[in-house]
Design a protein around this motif. Structure first.
Motif: not given
Length: 168
Positions: A120-132, A153-162
């Motif tokens: 999900p784009y919003a989740e990716y954006a939120a996690h990226t901003r947290r890391l930054l 406290g660990a983020p939920a796992p993301l789907p595996a990529h291909t």
């Protein structure tokens, strides 16, 4: 170490940078590094020295890039009175238009890539901003209350990529 998140992030960043360069050269005739220079000037890099620092390149390289961008009518570089070689940088109207066109193109292509990945784009954006923010040392404690985080406290796992070719 392949498979480690740090290595995966390095690969992702390198591939995204190469893809952005390929896209911008093909569709808007502007190398990615020059787009980044214009973007940084538009976001407040007021001098060549600051621009060089933010791009992570030498001042002579920045000077050459500024000359090319000025010659293309995308950037203004004016000498400061009493500032020696110090030059104030500002985008021209054409530079602002080019930055916006590049941003829109890259954002659209990246959103398509994220959609294909199933993240999900919003989740990716939120996690990226947290890391930054963590890298900047300004991570706000309120960001730690994400409902998607597991009890430890660990983020939920993301789907595996291909390994298929992505649209970006």
């Amino acid at each position: 170490m392949p498979g480690a998140l740090t290595f995966d992030l390095h690969l992702l960043t390198a591939r995204l940078d190469r893809a952005a360069d390929r896209i911008l050269r093909a569709e808007l005739d502007l190398p990615y590094r020059r787009f980044l220079a214009l973007l940084l000037v538009g976001e407040g890099a007021p001098t060549q020295r600051v621009l060089a620092e933010r791009l992570g390149i030498t001042e002579p390289s920045t000077s050459r890039m500024v000359a090319v961008l000025t010659g293309a009518g995308l950037l203004e570089a004016t000498a400061e009175a009493g500032g020696g070689n110090r030059r104030r940088l500002a985008l021209t109207a054409a530079g602002r238009e080019r930055v916006e066109a590049c941003r829109q193109l890259l954002e659209t292509r990246f959103a398509d890539l994220v959609a294909v990945s199933g993240v999900p784009y919003a989740e990716y954006a939120a996690h990226t901003r947290r890391l930054l923010a963590a890298l900047d040392g300004s991570l706000d404690d309120s960001l730690d209350d994400s409902p998607d985080d597991s009890p430890d406290g660990a983020p939920a796992p993301l789907p595996a990529h291909t390994e298929q070719e992505a649209p970006l």
